[in-house]
Design a protein around this motif. Structure first.
Motif, mmCIF file in Angstrom:
data_model
loop_
_atom_site.group_PDB
_atom_site.id
_atom_site.type_symbol
_atom_site.label_atom_id
_atom_site.label_comp_id
_atom_site.label_asym_id
_atom_site.label_seq_id
_atom_site.Cartn_x
_atom_site.Cartn_y
_atom_site.Cartn_z
ATOM 1 N N GLU A 259 0.840 -1.191 0.000
ATOM 2 C CA GLU A 259 0.000 0.000 0.000
ATOM 3 C C GLU A 259 0.888 1.258 0.000
ATOM 4 O OE1 GLU A 259 -2.976 0.421 -0.688
ATOM 5 O OE2 GLU A 259 -3.235 2.505 -0.029
ATOM 6 N N PHE A 260 1.992 1.191 0.757
ATOM 7 C CA PHE A 260 2.940 2.315 0.765
ATOM 8 C C PHE A 260 3.512 2.534 -0.639
ATOM 9 C CE2 PHE A 260 7.285 3.872 0.886
ATOM 10 C CZ PHE A 260 7.182 5.005 1.671
ATOM 11 N N LEU A 261 3.872 1.443 -1.300
ATOM 12 C CA LEU A 261 4.437 1.549 -2.662
ATOM 13 C C LEU A 261 3.402 2.146 -3.612
ATOM 14 C CD1 LEU A 261 6.290 -1.872 -3.185
ATOM 15 C CD2 LEU A 261 7.305 0.344 -2.751
ATOM 16 N N ARG A 262 2.163 1.699 -3.445
ATOM 17 C CA ARG A 262 1.096 2.185 -4.342
ATOM 18 C C ARG A 262 0.875 3.683 -4.144
ATOM 19 N NH1 ARG A 262 -3.910 3.458 -4.760
ATOM 20 N NH2 ARG A 262 -4.257 3.393 -2.519
ATOM 21 N N GLN A 263 0.844 4.071 -2.862
ATOM 22 C CA GLN A 263 0.588 5.495 -2.579
ATOM 23 C C GLN A 263 1.766 6.375 -2.994
ATOM 24 O OE1 GLN A 263 -0.488 5.967 1.509
ATOM 25 N NE2 GLN A 263 -2.486 5.022 1.236
ATOM 26 N N THR A 264 2.973 5.879 -2.783
ATOM 27 C CA THR A 264 4.155 6.682 -3.137
ATOM 28 C C THR A 264 4.283 6.790 -4.651
ATOM 29 O OG1 THR A 264 5.187 5.789 -1.175
ATOM 30 C CG2 THR A 264 6.633 6.942 -2.668
ATOM 31 N N GLY A 265 3.916 5.725 -5.325
ATOM 32 C CA GLY A 265 3.965 5.737 -6.796
ATOM 33 C C GLY A 265 5.289 5.196 -7.297
ATOM 34 N N LYS A 266 5.191 4.258 -8.233
ATOM 35 C CA LYS A 266 6.388 3.601 -8.773
ATOM 36 C C LYS A 266 7.370 4.621 -9.332
ATOM 37 C CE LYS A 266 4.256 -0.157 -10.837
ATOM 38 N NZ LYS A 266 3.859 -0.923 -11.958
ATOM 39 N N GLU A 267 6.827 5.624 -10.028
ATOM 40 C CA GLU A 267 7.691 6.603 -10.689
ATOM 41 C C GLU A 267 8.505 7.400 -9.677
ATOM 42 O OE1 GLU A 267 8.875 7.128 -13.676
ATOM 43 O OE2 GLU A 267 7.851 5.225 -13.992
ATOM 44 N N ASN A 268 7.834 7.806 -8.572
ATOM 45 C CA ASN A 268 8.539 8.565 -7.537
ATOM 46 C C ASN A 268 9.654 7.745 -6.910
ATOM 47 O OD1 ASN A 268 6.985 10.806 -7.825
ATOM 48 N ND2 ASN A 268 5.463 10.163 -6.322
ATOM 49 N N LEU A 269 9.331 6.474 -6.652
ATOM 50 C CA LEU A 269 10.324 5.601 -6.041
ATOM 51 C C LEU A 269 11.523 5.439 -6.969
ATOM 52 C CD1 LEU A 269 7.911 2.933 -4.636
ATOM 53 C CD2 LEU A 269 9.744 3.958 -3.321
ATOM 54 N N LEU A 270 11.209 5.185 -8.215
ATOM 55 C CA LEU A 270 12.252 4.937 -9.205
ATOM 56 C C LEU A 270 13.148 6.167 -9.365
ATOM 57 C CD1 LEU A 270 12.891 2.535 -10.961
ATOM 58 C CD2 LEU A 270 11.624 3.585 -12.817
#
Ligand code: PLP
Length: 379
Positions: A259-270
């Motif tokens: 859920e954290f990954l979804r909310q943060t967004g793949k693009e932001n993480l990357l």
């Protein structure tokens, strides 16, 4: 402490992960599939909701095709030992982690033929085509190297597997959470994952996805909460591969991490990961005497940088980094002797630095300065 060992396990975890584990242990009695009282049903729902979140992440159409395991090592063993038979031919790369290489070696001794494609300096798709034989039943490989950070072209490899009607098993330990993975686009038949690395979940949870229609011989059998009258293991997923009580607190933590990954967004993480990677790579590559491994192409790498300094044993370098600046990294062979042979670092090992989502830019600066000092000392 400067934590540079996210490739081993990510740290810190999002606070929501710890909260979910705490909540599960304190307030959620009941065991999934064991009973029809509300607590047992909630435990079942937790498994189902977590499967659905994973299915979304990997574009899996039927979430029940995902079985939970303890980690990816168990998932890979279940996949390989459950699918390959004496006389079959299997192809991997020469960059594999022992989680995949050791079960293959075990199988090789029982009569499974094993070929390895060289991938230490890039993956050659033509070599893969040339290596496929009439009895090739599976291509199994890691998506990204835990030694060099190089990402392998699984979309193209999956297409070749489909063309030759060979099953494709992917070890996503170093890529899930960092790199886009789509089992349909990439023609992945079996996908193994671990919860505690790029997915930012706790240790003790992993899993295996099996494409619809694919069946494995189970290597672990036992209580599934279903068909208790029979001594036979249920043949349907996930029960086929899920015997015994699941790690419910761990799975609650993994659900919160997804859920954290979804909310943060793949693009932001990357973007964040690539920024760290680039800063570190650019800084290290300027230091005389330091040799870096991997392609250096930020688009084609996960945030893992291995380096050596002359013939110095990498463990000595890691000790120096720790003593000098409390940098925690991993040196040696990283459970991947094959990979170090492939890139020519078997004698010294490499010192591996792996920043994570929560790493700060000042920490990377400090790491670069300390490696500079190490290069002076060990030159
Ligand atoms: C590429 C790769 N595969 C498999 C594993 C094993 O992961 P786990 O210990 O979670 O089973 C690792 C762990 O470092 C890895 O990097």
């Amino acid at each position: 402490m400067i934590y540079m060992d996210n490739a081993a396990t990510t740290y810190p975890k999002p606070k929501a992960v710890a909260d979910a584990i705490y909540h599960q242990i304190l307030y959620m009695p009941g065991n999934a599939g064991r009973g029809t009282h509300p607590a047992a049903l909630s435990a079942g729902n937790l498994l189902q909701e977590t499967r659905e979140a994973l299915a979304k992440l990997f574009n899996i159409s039927q979430s029940e095709r995902i079985a939970f395991t303890m980690n990816i090592t168990q998932a890979l063993n279940v996949a390989l030992l459950g699918y390959l038979k004496p006389g079959d031919h299997v192809i991997s790369t020469d960059m594999e982690h022992n989680a995949l290489a050791r079960p293959l070696e075990l199988l090789r001794k029982t009569g499974v033929q094993w070929s390895r494609i060289s991938a230490g300096h890039g993956f050659d798709l033509d070599q893969l085509r040339r290596t496929i034989r009439p009895n090739t039943r599976m291509v199994c490989m890691l998506h990204a190297s835990n030694v060099t950070g190089d990402i392998f072209p699984i979309t193209e490899i999956g297409a070749i597997c489909q063309e030759y009607d060979v099953r494709f098993l992917v070890d996503t330990a170093q890529s899930a959470g960092f790199v886009d993975i789509d089992v349909q686009r990439d023609h992945i038949d079996l996908l193994a994952f671990t919860g505690h690395k790029g997915l930012l979940g706790p240790q003790g949870v992993g899993g295996l996805y099996l494409r619809p229609g694919l069946i494995l011989q189970p290597v672990i059998t036992g209580g599934t909460g279903s068909f208790s009258e029979s001594l036979e293991q249920p043949w349907f997923m996930p029960d086929l591969l899920e015997s015994g009580t699941m790690n419910l607190p761990g799975i609650a933590g993994l659900k919160a991490a997804l859920e954290f990954l979804r909310q943060t967004g793949k693009e932001n993480l990357l973007q964040q990961e690539r920024k760290h990677f680039q800063q570190l790579w650019e800084g290290l590559k300027e230091i005389p005497g330091v040799v870096l491994y991997g392609s250096g192409n930020v688009e084609q790498m996960t945030p893992v940088i291995s380096f050596t300094i002359g013939q110095t044993n990498s463990l000595e370098i890691a000790d120096y980094l720790e003593e000098k600046s409390h940098i925690f990294c991993r040196a040696g062979l990283h459970c991947a002797g094959l990979a170090h042979t492939a890139i020519g670092t078997f004698q010294t090992g490499t010192c591996r630095l792996s920043p994570g989502y929560f790493t700060r830019s000042e920490e990377i600066e400090r790491v670069i300065q300390t490696v500079e000092q190490a290069a002076q000392k060990f030159k």
